[in-house]
Design a protein around this motif. Structure first.
Motif, PDB file in Angstrom:
ATOM      1  N   GLU A   1      -2.836  -4.995  11.732  1.00 16.94           N
ATOM      2  CA  GLU A   1      -2.908  -6.393  11.401  1.00 16.94           C
ATOM      3  C   GLU A   1      -3.165  -7.197  12.689  1.00 16.94           C
ATOM      4  OE1 GLU A   1      -2.918  -7.715   8.500  1.00 16.94           O
ATOM      5  OE2 GLU A   1      -2.502  -5.897   7.305  1.00 16.94           O
ATOM      6  N   THR A   2      -3.763  -8.453  12.558  1.00 24.65           N
ATOM      7  CA  THR A   2      -4.066  -9.309  13.720  1.00 24.65           C
ATOM      8  C   THR A   2      -3.057 -10.436  13.793  1.00 24.65           C
ATOM      9  OG1 THR A   2      -6.407  -8.793  13.551  1.00 24.65           O
ATOM     10  CG2 THR A   2      -5.815 -10.775  14.823  1.00 24.65           C
ATOM     11  N   PHE A   3      -2.532 -10.700  14.987  1.00 24.31           N
ATOM     12  CA  PHE A   3      -1.610 -11.810  15.246  1.00 24.31           C
ATOM     13  C   PHE A   3      -2.302 -12.784  16.222  1.00 24.31           C
ATOM     14  CE2 PHE A   3       1.260  -8.995  13.299  1.00 24.31           C
ATOM     15  CZ  PHE A   3       2.345  -9.742  12.845  1.00 24.31           C
ATOM     16  N   THR A   4      -2.176 -14.131  16.006  1.00 26.42           N
ATOM     17  CA  THR A   4      -2.819 -15.170  16.835  1.00 26.42           C
ATOM     18  C   THR A   4      -1.748 -15.979  17.551  1.00 26.42           C
ATOM     19  OG1 THR A   4      -4.642 -15.306  15.281  1.00 26.42           O
ATOM     20  CG2 THR A   4      -4.354 -17.155  16.828  1.00 26.42           C
ATOM     21  N   CYS A   5      -1.991 -16.281  18.855  1.00 29.90           N
ATOM     22  CA  CYS A   5      -1.048 -17.092  19.642  1.00 29.90           C
ATOM     23  C   CYS A   5      -1.377 -18.560  19.390  1.00 29.90           C
ATOM     24  CB  CYS A   5      -1.184 -16.756  21.135  1.00 29.90           C
ATOM     25  SG  CYS A   5      -0.020 -17.681  22.194  1.00 29.90           S
ATOM     26  N   THR A   6      -0.502 -19.277  18.808  1.00 29.68           N
ATOM     27  CA  THR A   6      -0.716 -20.682  18.429  1.00 29.68           C
ATOM     28  C   THR A   6      -0.329 -21.607  19.559  1.00 29.68           C
ATOM     29  OG1 THR A   6       1.496 -20.904  17.519  1.00 29.68           O
ATOM     30  CG2 THR A   6      -0.228 -20.071  16.034  1.00 29.68           C
ATOM     31  N   ALA A   7      -0.632 -22.984  19.392  1.00 30.77           N
ATOM     32  CA  ALA A   7      -0.339 -23.990  20.391  1.00 30.77           C
ATOM     33  C   ALA A   7       1.131 -24.121  20.654  1.00 30.77           C
ATOM     34  CB  ALA A   7      -0.910 -25.347  19.944  1.00 30.77           C
ATOM     35  N   THR A   8       1.891 -23.692  19.728  1.00 28.86           N
ATOM     36  CA  THR A   8       3.341 -23.799  19.886  1.00 28.86           C
ATOM     37  C   THR A   8       3.882 -22.693  20.739  1.00 28.86           C
ATOM     38  OG1 THR A   8       3.719 -22.514  17.905  1.00 28.86           O
ATOM     39  CG2 THR A   8       3.573 -24.921  17.655  1.00 28.86           C
ATOM     40  N   GLY A   9       3.009 -21.791  21.107  1.00 25.82           N
ATOM     41  CA  GLY A   9       3.450 -20.667  21.921  1.00 25.82           C
ATOM     42  C   GLY A   9       4.023 -19.521  21.107  1.00 25.82           C
TER      43      GLY A   9
ATOM     44  N   ALA B   1       2.694  -2.907   6.782  1.00 24.77           N
ATOM     45  CA  ALA B   1       3.716  -2.081   6.060  1.00 24.77           C
ATOM     46  C   ALA B   1       3.534  -0.621   6.460  1.00 24.77           C
ATOM     47  CB  ALA B   1       3.569  -2.244   4.569  1.00 24.77           C
ATOM     48  N   CYS B   2       4.434  -0.120   7.263  1.00 27.45           N
ATOM     49  CA  CYS B   2       4.309   1.256   7.793  1.00 27.45           C
ATOM     50  C   CYS B   2       5.309   2.181   7.110  1.00 27.45           C
ATOM     51  CB  CYS B   2       4.556   1.240   9.307  1.00 27.45           C
ATOM     52  SG  CYS B   2       3.335   0.305  10.251  1.00 27.45           S
ATOM     53  N   GLU B   3       4.821   3.308   6.626  1.00 26.11           N
ATOM     54  CA  GLU B   3       5.650   4.334   5.977  1.00 26.11           C
ATOM     55  C   GLU B   3       5.509   5.659   6.726  1.00 26.11           C
ATOM     56  OE1 GLU B   3       4.286   4.657   2.001  1.00 26.11           O
ATOM     57  OE2 GLU B   3       5.206   2.758   1.340  1.00 26.11           O
ATOM     58  N   PRO B   4       6.565   6.512   6.684  1.00 25.03           N
ATOM     59  CA  PRO B   4       6.450   7.817   7.368  1.00 25.03           C
ATOM     60  C   PRO B   4       5.377   8.679   6.703  1.00 25.03           C
ATOM     61  CG  PRO B   4       8.463   7.742   6.074  1.00 25.03           C
ATOM     62  CD  PRO B   4       7.898   6.355   6.055  1.00 25.03           C
ATOM     63  N   SER B   5       4.596   9.292   7.531  1.00 27.18           N
ATOM     64  CA  SER B   5       3.512  10.127   6.996  1.00 27.18           C
ATOM     65  C   SER B   5       4.082  11.440   6.432  1.00 27.18           C
ATOM     66  CB  SER B   5       2.493  10.411   8.102  1.00 27.18           C
ATOM     67  OG  SER B   5       3.114  11.084   9.186  1.00 27.18           O
ATOM     68  N   PRO B   6       3.515  11.950   5.267  1.00 30.43           N
ATOM     69  CA  PRO B   6       4.011  13.215   4.671  1.00 30.43           C
ATOM     70  C   PRO B   6       3.469  14.414   5.424  1.00 30.43           C
ATOM     71  CG  PRO B   6       2.228  12.363   3.362  1.00 30.43           C
ATOM     72  CD  PRO B   6       2.469  11.319   4.431  1.00 30.43           C
ATOM     73  N   CYS B   7       4.263  15.469   5.368  1.00 35.75           N
ATOM     74  CA  CYS B   7       3.802  16.757   5.910  1.00 35.75           C
ATOM     75  C   CYS B   7       3.044  17.536   4.836  1.00 35.75           C
ATOM     76  CB  CYS B   7       4.980  17.583   6.420  1.00 35.75           C
ATOM     77  SG  CYS B   7       5.588  17.101   8.037  1.00 35.75           S
ATOM     78  N   ALA B   8       2.047  18.228   5.240  1.00 35.29           N
ATOM     79  CA  ALA B   8       1.273  19.056   4.311  1.00 35.29           C
ATOM     80  C   ALA B   8       2.170  20.158   3.702  1.00 35.29           C
ATOM     81  CB  ALA B   8       0.084  19.685   5.014  1.00 35.29           C
TER      82      ALA B   8
ATOM     83  N   GLY C   1       7.111  18.005  -0.452  1.00 36.18           N
ATOM     84  CA  GLY C   1       7.300  16.551  -0.499  1.00 36.18           C
ATOM     85  C   GLY C   1       8.009  15.972   0.705  1.00 36.18           C
ATOM     86  N   ASN C   2       8.162  16.661   1.764  1.00 37.96           N
ATOM     87  CA  ASN C   2       8.815  16.140   2.965  1.00 37.96           C
ATOM     88  C   ASN C   2       7.884  15.192   3.730  1.00 37.96           C
ATOM     89  OD1 ASN C   2      11.063  17.577   2.385  1.00 37.96           O
ATOM     90  ND2 ASN C   2      10.638  19.253   3.802  1.00 37.96           N
ATOM     91  N   VAL C   3       8.495  14.223   4.393  1.00 33.89           N
ATOM     92  CA  VAL C   3       7.732  13.253   5.207  1.00 33.89           C
ATOM     93  C   VAL C   3       8.248  13.299   6.656  1.00 33.89           C
ATOM     94  CG1 VAL C   3       7.257  11.747   3.249  1.00 33.89           C
ATOM     95  CG2 VAL C   3       9.322  11.391   4.616  1.00 33.89           C
ATOM     96  N   ASN C   4       7.536  12.541   7.531  1.00 32.12           N
ATOM     97  CA  ASN C   4       7.869  12.518   8.959  1.00 32.12           C
ATOM     98  C   ASN C   4       9.347  12.192   9.145  1.00 32.12           C
ATOM     99  OD1 ASN C   4       7.641  12.490  11.749  1.00 32.12           O
ATOM    100  ND2 ASN C   4       6.744  10.439  11.862  1.00 32.12           N
ATOM    101  N   GLY C   5      10.006  13.110   9.873  1.00 29.79           N
ATOM    102  CA  GLY C   5      11.427  12.939  10.107  1.00 29.79           C
ATOM    103  C   GLY C   5      12.313  13.803   9.213  1.00 29.79           C
ATOM    104  N   ASP C   6      11.737  14.334   8.109  1.00 31.52           N
ATOM    105  CA  ASP C   6      12.528  15.211   7.225  1.00 31.52           C
ATOM    106  C   ASP C   6      12.585  16.624   7.792  1.00 31.52           C
ATOM    107  OD1 ASP C   6      12.877  13.128   5.515  1.00 31.52           O
ATOM    108  OD2 ASP C   6      11.338  13.774   4.077  1.00 31.52           O
TER     109      ASP C   6
END
Length: 632
Positions: free
Chosen positions: A1-9, A17-24, A40-45
């Protein structure tokens, strides 16, 4: 995603939205030797991988491991799993099997087949995860050796037909041959012959020599021959002897049976004419040739008082060449008849002293009516013919019904017994010692009155009784009584008779040897019931559906021997005295206590002895058929 620095600083934007990736998915299953929960295990399992059933880790190593699901997939060390060897204990065994399953491990298969000499389809066995083999044992049958045996000498045979692999059989000398002096019989074995790829009979052959012929040599003065010493398969010559005329010489061959076979020449000698005398057995002394003899005998039913005579076909005195049967004549006298004499109170006859070939007349006595008949004395000294069918006269007096113990019965009715007397016999025995057996039965019959008036049912009853007693129905006399009773008040003696009851009295004439078995082991009520029921069924039709029979009681009361006019009676099977004869009176001191007054005292439970068959009261009928309370 893109974030913009506004005049307010400040940065402005939407966080991703980040989810743990599944293992094959692991490419492992039980066939690879692993079991796991890593689906059905994912990253960290994390998950566990272990050795599957039927697999194990080598000594000193772990059979399970933990894998971690990371960004690049699973990490960790896999366990080493090796297939487990199967135990041979679970494999089928037997001499009929060939098993090649050594060293197999989980999942591997092998074939179990029939061994050499056996036939049958092979079966597959698999090493399971449990460490044993799974499969169906082959059905193996021994192969049969062919009857043909190579190398057997002439004259040798065997009993090897149908011999199977692994079995043995014996050799023997064929018919007409004998074992040689220096030889011995041998055994043949049905074995596998690798050279021909099948089972064969194997063994050594004995030596058998042909036997000399010993039977059917040409005999008599009409022949001469050179057959002495001829052996099996040998040939000799026979021709007519001097003094006889006939065809040309003939050859005879010695068969394996030791008998000379073949036709002898037709050498004809003079023949004597037959002689026929009254009472002499015919066909014995016919067509006798010169020099032949015979023995004359009398026909059955005749006695040769002069004994057997020998007749010889011999030359007549005076020369001329004529021949005749010469010898004394037998004196054949007809013998008196002994068996199947009409013995019954219903008959009178003039059969005494009648001899073979003669006849006598049988008529009904004055108490019966019926057409007369004629009996003929046969050659076996027995009378043949049909006996008269004698029925009781309609004007024959019948005693009134009495029962001294039923004096207070209200509305009680005793109906006079009806009697139906079956056709007594076609033939009865009249031996020097006559055995007469009597007995009583009480039956419970569906529609007893209809049964009693049904000729087919009565015939079945008689057949059943005869089958139970094991006698010919012709020697059995049966009387059937129908006695319905009405039970009185409670103070009167209870009557066991019902409208479905039939009372059977039977008499059978038999030989001593046959009566001995009946006396020692009289038929039971169950045996009578089974025999009568079977006889009803055998009649076919609707008889079996109309009548159902049960035997309430059965007793062989009397076995009497008639010898020269003197009768001796005794209890059948040692059970009870003869109800047709009066018992000896009790001692004077006991008579008053016992009270031998007959049916009048039966209701009090006193045993008075045996009732006369002339007593036709209800109480007497119940006593005779074993349904009276006092008998129990």
């Amino acid at each position: 995603e893109t974030f913009t620095c506004t005049a307010t600083g400040e940065f402005q934007g939407t966080a991703p939205a980040c989810e743990p990736s599944p293992c094959a998915t692991l490419g492992l299953d039980s066939s690879d030797g692993y079991s796991h929960d890593c689906s059905g295990n994912v990253n960290g399992d994390s998950c566990i991988v272990a050795c599957a059933d039927g697999f194990s880790a080598p000594n000193g190593t772990s059979a399970a491991a933990i894998l971690e699901c990371g960004a690049s997939g699973y990490t960790g060390s896999m366990p080493t799993c090796e297939p487990t060897p199967c135990s041979s204990v679970s494999l089928p065994t037997g001499l009929d099997l060939e098993v090649n399953c050594t060293g197999l491990t989980t999942g591997e298969s092998c074939m179990v087949s029939c061994a050499q000499g056996y036939s049958g389809a092979a079966a597959n066995f698999t090493c399971t995860s449990l460490g044993d083999f799974s499969g169906q044992r082959p059905i193996c049958t021994p192969q049969t050796c062919d009857d043909l045996v190579q190398g057997l000498l002439e004259g040798v045979t065997h009993d090897c037909s149908g011999v199977r692999f692994g079995s043995k059989c014996g050799t023997s000398c064929a018919a007409g041959h004998s074992l040689a002096a220096n030889s011995a019989l041998t055994e043949l074995h049905c074995l596998w012959d690798a050279a021909v790829g099948q089972v064969t009979l194997q063994g050594a052959s004995p030596v058998c020599e042909p036997d000399p012929c010993v039977d059917n040599f040409p005999s008599g003065e009409s022949f001469q021959h050179d057959c002495a010493g001829v052996t099996t398969t040998g040939v000799c010559t026979v021709q007519c002897a001097p003094g006889y005329e006939g065809s040309s010489p003939q050859n005879l061959s010695c068969a394996a049976s030791g008998v000379l076979e073949g036709d002898t020449p037709n050498c004809t000698a003079r023949t004597c004419a037959a002689r026929h005398l009254p009472g002499m057995q015919q066909g014995i002394c016919q067509d006798l040739s010169f020099g032949d003899s015979c023995f004359t005998t009398c026909e059955d039913g005749y006695d040769a008082s002069s004994g057997v005579q020998q007749w010889t076909c011999d030359l007549l005195p005076g020369g001329g060449g004529s021949v005749e049967l010469q010898g004394s004549d037998p004196d054949c006298q007809p013998l008196p008849c002994l068996d199947n004499s009409p013995v019954s109170a219903q008959f009178q006859d003039n059969c005494a002293g009648v001899t073979t070939g003669s006849s006598c007349d049988v008529v009904c006595t004055s108490d019966y009516v019926g057409s007369p008949s004629n009996l003929t004395c046969g050659a076996d000294r027995a009378f043949y013919g049909s006996l008269p069918v004698c029925q009781p006269r309609s004007d024959f007096p019948v005693p009134e019904v009495e029962d001294a113990n039923v004096s207070n019965m209200s509305n009680a009715t005793l109906i006079q017994e009806e009697e139906f007397v079956l056709n007594l016999t076609d033939f009865v025995l009249n031996l020097t010692d006559t055995i007469e057996v009597r007995g009583l039965l009480s039956l419970n019959v569906t529609d007893a009155e209809a049964f009693m008036n049904d000729p087919e049912a009565l015939a079945a009853l008689k057949d059943g009784l005869a089958a139970a007693i094991k006698v010919n129905p012709a020697y059995l006399t049966v009387t059937v009584s129908l006695t319905p009773f009405t039970v009185g008040n409670a103070n009167s003696r209870r009557l066991a008779s019902e409208s479905s009851a039939l009372y059977i009295s039977y008499t059978v004439i038999m030989k001593k040897s046959e009566a001995a078995g009946l006396e020692a082991n009289p038929p039971s009520a169950t045996a009578f019931e089974a025999a009568i029921s079977a006889a009803i069924v055998s009649k076919g039709g609707s008889l079996a559906s109309k009548y159902s029979v049960s035997v309430m009681s059965a007793t062989v009361f009397s076995i009497s021997v008639v010898d020269d006019g003197n009768q001796f009676s005794g209890g059948g099977g040692g059970a009870v005295p003869d109800p047709w004869s009066c018992p000896p009176p009790p001692p004077a001191a006991d008579a008053a206590d016992i009270g031998m007054d007959g049916p009048a005292v039966w209701g009090a439970g006193i045993d008075p002895g045996w009732a006369s068959l002339e007593d036709r009261s209800a109480a007497a009928a119940e006593w005779r058929t074993h349904v009276a309370l006092e008998r129990k």
